[in-house]
Design an enzyme around this catalytic site. Structure first.
Site, PDB file in Angstrom:
ATOM      1  N   ASP A  15      66.218  13.292  81.250  1.00 39.35           N
ATOM      2  CA  ASP A  15      66.341  12.264  80.207  1.00 39.35           C
ATOM      3  C   ASP A  15      66.350  10.892  80.875  1.00 39.35           C
ATOM      4  O   ASP A  15      66.621  10.774  82.072  1.00 39.35           O
ATOM      5  CB  ASP A  15      67.632  12.450  79.396  1.00 39.35           C
ATOM      6  CG  ASP A  15      67.765  11.401  78.288  1.00 39.35           C
ATOM      7  OD1 ASP A  15      66.793  11.212  77.530  1.00 39.35           O
ATOM      8  OD2 ASP A  15      68.809  10.744  78.190  1.00 39.35           O
ATOM      9  N   SER A  16      66.080   9.869  80.084  1.00 41.92           N
ATOM     10  CA  SER A  16      66.133   8.511  80.606  1.00 41.92           C
ATOM     11  C   SER A  16      67.552   8.172  81.075  1.00 41.92           C
ATOM     12  O   SER A  16      67.725   7.317  81.933  1.00 41.92           O
ATOM     13  CB  SER A  16      65.715   7.529  79.515  1.00 41.92           C
ATOM     14  OG  SER A  16      66.568   7.679  78.394  1.00 41.92           O
ATOM     15  N   CYS A  78      64.332  14.172  76.132  1.00 42.38           N
ATOM     16  CA  CYS A  78      64.259  12.772  75.734  1.00 42.38           C
ATOM     17  C   CYS A  78      63.066  12.655  74.790  1.00 42.38           C
ATOM     18  O   CYS A  78      61.945  13.027  75.164  1.00 42.38           O
ATOM     19  CB  CYS A  78      64.036  11.902  76.971  1.00 42.38           C
ATOM     20  SG  CYS A  78      63.731  10.169  76.625  1.00 42.38           S
ATOM     21  N   GLU A 163      75.653   4.002  74.283  1.00 46.96           N
ATOM     22  CA  GLU A 163      75.828   3.946  75.739  1.00 46.96           C
ATOM     23  C   GLU A 163      76.994   3.042  76.132  1.00 46.96           C
ATOM     24  O   GLU A 163      77.607   3.242  77.168  1.00 46.96           O
ATOM     25  CB  GLU A 163      74.540   3.465  76.415  1.00 46.96           C
ATOM     26  CG  GLU A 163      73.413   4.447  76.208  1.00 46.96           C
ATOM     27  CD  GLU A 163      72.657   4.787  77.465  1.00 46.96           C
ATOM     28  OE1 GLU A 163      72.542   3.923  78.337  1.00 46.96           O
ATOM     29  OE2 GLU A 163      72.161   5.927  77.548  1.00 46.96           O
ATOM     30  N   CYS A 197      66.341  11.484  68.463  1.00 42.49           N
ATOM     31  CA  CYS A 197      66.775  10.859  69.716  1.00 42.49           C
ATOM     32  C   CYS A 197      67.987  11.638  70.186  1.00 42.49           C
ATOM     33  O   CYS A 197      68.899  11.915  69.389  1.00 42.49           O
ATOM     34  CB  CYS A 197      67.140   9.398  69.486  1.00 42.49           C
ATOM     35  SG  CYS A 197      67.903   8.614  70.933  1.00 42.49           S
ATOM     36  N   HIS A 199      70.435  10.881  71.854  1.00 41.56           N
ATOM     37  CA  HIS A 199      71.735  10.180  71.808  1.00 41.56           C
ATOM     38  C   HIS A 199      72.444  10.354  70.464  1.00 41.56           C
ATOM     39  O   HIS A 199      73.662  10.238  70.382  1.00 41.56           O
ATOM     40  CB  HIS A 199      71.546   8.676  72.001  1.00 41.56           C
ATOM     41  CG  HIS A 199      71.379   8.242  73.425  1.00 41.56           C
ATOM     42  ND1 HIS A 199      70.289   8.573  74.176  1.00 41.56           N
ATOM     43  CD2 HIS A 199      72.179   7.492  74.224  1.00 41.56           C
ATOM     44  CE1 HIS A 199      70.415   8.030  75.375  1.00 41.56           C
ATOM     45  NE2 HIS A 199      71.554   7.377  75.432  1.00 41.56           N
TER      46      HIS A 199
HETATM   47  N1  DGL Z   1      67.519   9.728  74.725  1.00 45.71           N
HETATM   48  C1  DGL Z   1      66.277   9.031  74.488  1.00 45.71           C
HETATM   49  C2  DGL Z   1      65.489   9.724  73.380  1.00 45.71           C
HETATM   50  O1  DGL Z   1      65.790  10.859  73.011  1.00 45.71           O
HETATM   51  C3  DGL Z   1      66.458   7.578  74.118  1.00 45.71           C
HETATM   52  C4  DGL Z   1      67.155   6.740  75.113  1.00 45.71           C
HETATM   53  C5  DGL Z   1      66.312   5.617  75.665  1.00 45.71           C
HETATM   54  O2  DGL Z   1      65.865   4.746  74.911  1.00 45.71           O
HETATM   55  O3  DGL Z   1      66.123   5.636  76.878  1.00 45.71           O
HETATM   56  O4  DGL Z   1      64.567   9.143  72.881  1.00 45.71           O
END
Ligand code: DGL
Length: 278
Positions: A15-16, A78, A163, A197, A199
């Site tokens: 993931d990012s 991600c 975050e 997403c 998150h």
């Molecule tokens: N967790 C990333 C996703 O599922 C988003 C986080 C980011 O913008 O880096 O898209």
């Protein structure tokens, strides 16, 4: 019978930054005997507002690191990377750099199911700006449920709020309500929504609070985990290349101490990471 020691070949989860930990948590629950390596590219997160080229370049670099660490199978946990980099990596890079290895994304598993949750045939997707503008959800949902109308809403403030652990404050409510309202204003008949997403599970309850009660909300973690389990059943050749020592190892491209402090919030238990220099 000889006790053959198997090579360490964990399943890579990328993931990012932190969001993929919500997926990893469910993968470990579903496949506890497997080894996993998590890699968060925190040094270059967020990916959500970056260009195709950048997301592709960063994602490919991290996938190569995971291959070097012994992974034969990598899950891009991600949505942004799945939307902007997955196809190119699968079609262009893998045949050249690692023809027997596989990279999977997180978009398909929920798009295969969303239609089963909707009676009105109007569904919504909440995601980062990058995921929404890529149109990947529209394309994937169309493949499985061509009769569905899909409405999207980009929520660029949600990842930074999460975050920075600001999600329980009033400021967060403002932005959560704002985007949920924007989605429902596009079509009041929406009765199923994908959290596009990784998150967003951290604000699931707040999202539900602002959505009409009858709207079903699909979070990715457990659906992706079930999808991976099915994939391994269907692909014994890949299952053979995934070692089973029950170890979960964490890497971040940023400071490991900073990562560990926030990671437990996403993973649900303490995390001790290693630093990976890019
Ligand atoms: N967790 C990333 C996703 O599922 C988003 C986080 C980011 O913008 O880096 O898209």
């Amino acid at each position: 019978m000889a006790d053959e020691k198997k090579a360490y070949q964990p399943i890579g989860v990328f993931d990012s930054g932190f969001g993929g930990l919500t997926v990893l948590k469910e993968l470990v629950k579903e496949l506890p005997e497997h080894d996993f390596i998590y890699l968060g590219d925190n040094a270059r997160a967020p990916y959500g507002s970056r260009s195709y080229e950048t997301v592709y370049e960063y994602t490919l670099e991290c996938v190569k690191h995971l291959f070097d660490m012994g992974c034969h199978l990598v899950v891009l946990a991600c949505n942004t990377a799945s939307a902007k980099a997955l196809r190119t990596i699968q079609q262009k890079d893998l045949p050249k750099i690692a023809p027997t290895k596989r990279v999977l994304g997180v978009i398909r598993p929920t798009t295969e199911l969303i239609g089963n949750y909707s009676k009105s045939k109007h569904v919504g997707v909440l995601g980062t700006s990058g995921t929404v503008s890529s149109g990947s959800y529209l394309v994937e949902i169309e493949k499985f449920f061509p009769d569905l109308k899909v409405y999207q809403e980009a929520c660029p403030m949600w990842v930074p709020l999460i975050e920075n652990n600001e999600m329980d404050n009033e400021g967060a409510d403002f932005f959560i309500k704002k985007h949920v309202d924007h989605l429902m204003q596009q079509q009041s008949k929406i009765d199923a929504v994908i959290l596009g997403c990784t998150h967003y599970p951290l604000i699931l309850n707040k999202i539900k609070d602002y959505l009409p009660a009858q709207v079903a909300v699909l979070s990715q973690g457990s659906i992706v985990a079930q999808g991976l389990k099915n994939y391994l059943n269907r692909h014994p050749e890949m299952e053979m290349n995934c070692s089973k020592g029950g170890a979960v190892t964490f890497f971040t491209t940023d400071l490991s101490e900073t990562f560990d402090n926030a990671a437990s919030l996403f993973y649900g238990s303490a995390v001790k990471s290693n630093h990976l220099a890019l």
